[in-house]
Design an enzyme around this catalytic site. Sequence first.
Site, PDB file in Angstrom:
ATOM      1  N   GLY A  72     -44.278   4.958   4.255  1.00  0.00           N
ATOM      2  CA  GLY A  72     -43.968   6.311   3.943  1.00  0.00           C
ATOM      3  C   GLY A  72     -43.387   6.823   5.445  1.00  0.00           C
ATOM      4  N   ASN A  99     -32.042   3.107  12.612  1.00  0.00           N
ATOM      5  CA  ASN A  99     -32.273   3.475  11.070  1.00  0.00           C
ATOM      6  C   ASN A  99     -32.891   4.888  10.975  1.00  0.00           C
ATOM      7  OD1 ASN A  99     -34.496   3.429   8.586  1.00  0.00           O
ATOM      8  ND2 ASN A  99     -33.161   1.798   8.383  1.00  0.00           N
ATOM      9  N   CYS A 129     -35.418   4.408   0.747  1.00  0.00           N
ATOM     10  CA  CYS A 129     -36.807   3.965   0.729  1.00  0.00           C
ATOM     11  C   CYS A 129     -37.593   4.477  -0.412  1.00  0.00           C
ATOM     12  CB  CYS A 129     -37.303   4.908   2.019  1.00  0.00           C
ATOM     13  SG  CYS A 129     -39.021   4.895   2.074  1.00  0.00           S
TER      14      CYS A 129
HETATM   15  C1  LIG Z   1     -43.942  -2.510   6.170  1.00  0.00           C
HETATM   16  C2  LIG Z   1     -42.396  -2.177   5.743  1.00  0.00           C
HETATM   17  C3  LIG Z   1     -41.778  -1.034   6.424  1.00  0.00           C
HETATM   18  C4  LIG Z   1     -40.601  -0.770   6.202  1.00  0.00           C
HETATM   19  N1  LIG Z   1     -39.871   0.296   6.729  1.00  0.00           N
HETATM   20  C5  LIG Z   1     -38.435   0.518   6.410  1.00  0.00           C
HETATM   21  C6  LIG Z   1     -37.941   1.818   7.152  1.00  0.00           C
HETATM   22  O1  LIG Z   1     -38.357   2.572   7.734  1.00  0.00           O
HETATM   23  N2  LIG Z   1     -36.463   1.815   6.898  1.00  0.00           N
HETATM   24  C7  LIG Z   1     -35.919   0.992   6.251  1.00  0.00           C
HETATM   25  O2  LIG Z   1     -34.546   1.095   5.991  1.00  0.00           O
HETATM   26  N3  LIG Z   1     -36.226  -0.102   5.576  1.00  0.00           N
HETATM   27  C8  LIG Z   1     -37.724  -0.346   5.756  1.00  0.00           C
HETATM   28  N4  LIG Z   1     -38.345  -1.249   5.170  1.00  0.00           N
HETATM   29  C9  LIG Z   1     -37.504  -2.308   4.323  1.00  0.00           C
HETATM   30  C10 LIG Z   1     -37.245  -3.585   4.979  1.00  0.00           C
HETATM   31  O3  LIG Z   1     -36.475  -3.307   6.246  1.00  0.00           O
HETATM   32  C11 LIG Z   1     -36.530  -4.636   4.221  1.00  0.00           C
HETATM   33  O4  LIG Z   1     -35.269  -3.921   3.602  1.00  0.00           O
HETATM   34  C12 LIG Z   1     -37.294  -5.328   3.072  1.00  0.00           C
HETATM   35  O5  LIG Z   1     -38.486  -5.355   3.399  1.00  0.00           O
HETATM   36  C13 LIG Z   1     -36.794  -6.544   2.421  1.00  0.00           C
HETATM   37  O6  LIG Z   1     -36.809  -7.616   3.276  1.00  0.00           O
HETATM   38  P1  LIG Z   1     -38.056  -8.436   3.414  1.00  0.00           P
HETATM   39  O7  LIG Z   1     -38.299  -8.960   2.083  1.00  0.00           O
HETATM   40  O8  LIG Z   1     -37.544  -9.576   4.591  1.00  0.00           O
HETATM   41  O9  LIG Z   1     -39.231  -7.893   3.840  1.00  0.00           O
HETATM   42  C14 LIG Z   1     -39.702  -1.739   5.287  1.00  0.00           C
HETATM   43  C15 LIG Z   1     -40.222  -2.956   4.929  1.00  0.00           C
HETATM   44  C16 LIG Z   1     -41.917  -3.098   5.185  1.00  0.00           C
HETATM   45  C17 LIG Z   1     -42.288  -4.537   4.654  1.00  0.00           C
END
Ligand SMILES: Cc1cc2nc3c(=O)[nH]c(=O)nc-3n(C[C@H](O)[C@H](O)[C@H](O)COP(=O)(O)O)c2cc1C
Length: 305
Positions: A72, A99, A129
Amino acid sequence: MIDLSIEIAGIKLKNPVMVASGTFGFGREYTPFFDLDKLGALVTKGLTLKPCPGNPPPRVWETPAGMLNAVGLQNPGVDVFLREILPFMKTFGVPIIANIAGFNVKEFATLASRLSVPGIAGIEVNISCPNVKTGGMALGTLPELAAEVVGAVVEATSLPVIVKLTPNVTDIVGLASAVAKAGAHALSLINTLQGMVIDINTRRPALGNITGGLSGPAIRPVAVRAVWQVAQGVDLPIIGMGGICTANDALEFILAGASAVAVGSANFRDPLTAVKIVRGLEQYCIQNGIEDWQELIGAAWKGNA
Ligand SMILES: Cc1cc2nc3c(=O)[nH]c(=O)nc-3n(C[C@H](O)[C@H](O)[C@H](O)COP(=O)(O)O)c2cc1C
């Protein structure tokens, strides 16, 4: 030595491997593991105007092929970031992409303007998000609203604007086209997929927020498909992400049309994932006699490599 450099929307990267927002904090926790200047770029945790405490716990849940999170947007807010965190991050010697997450159009524009300072190489607009009630995905699923946000951000900054898209839509190419028309310079895809888990012992949803975002290997085929479709439909550079754990995973995204990739959840399991992927890409080029790695971008549909 293979040259893996690339320029995306004017941002010069020494290699195409970044770390995804929210999975690398502001870099500090990773400095004991490797020299961060080995990264192509570093994307900050999502920044909001005011400090944000995030959602109630539990906020993370492991599933068989990925993780569910509902953090969040917990972050210290843009003022603390600029005053106390950015000076430290600038010492890494790597492009920093901020970001941003607003709760309405004006907040996105204000954040972009506040962050237009030396040391920030680009703005990544998180209109995707799934874990916040307003802003986030509410803006990111409607092309007209998404375009309004992006137009306002482009107006508010002279930095390159990268727009991060949600996969939780039926027509991701339509969404990408709308933000491209609004002036986006590059696209990031994908953010997490909406999901939930029910704890059979408590007989209640496992996450405090009830629903969360699914990330990790489970979402990789969805992400590759999204990159494949958008790369063929929209003329903007793409940063691909979603379940990337190895160099082979990264190559899938590049062949689908991504000009760079970002490592997300895999950082939690192995902090060295991104640097191992850089090495793996070099090896792939050597083994396959590839002199210009950029020929691989979109080669799965261009058929040129
Ligand atoms: C714990 C966590 C926090 C995240 N926080 C953000 C965020 O603050 N802003 C955002 O654009 N994406 C956020 N994401 C999304 C990631 O940047 C990414 O797009 C997504 O996890 C898919 O990549 P992955 O499967 O390699 O984790 C978050 C993902 C995770 C797992």
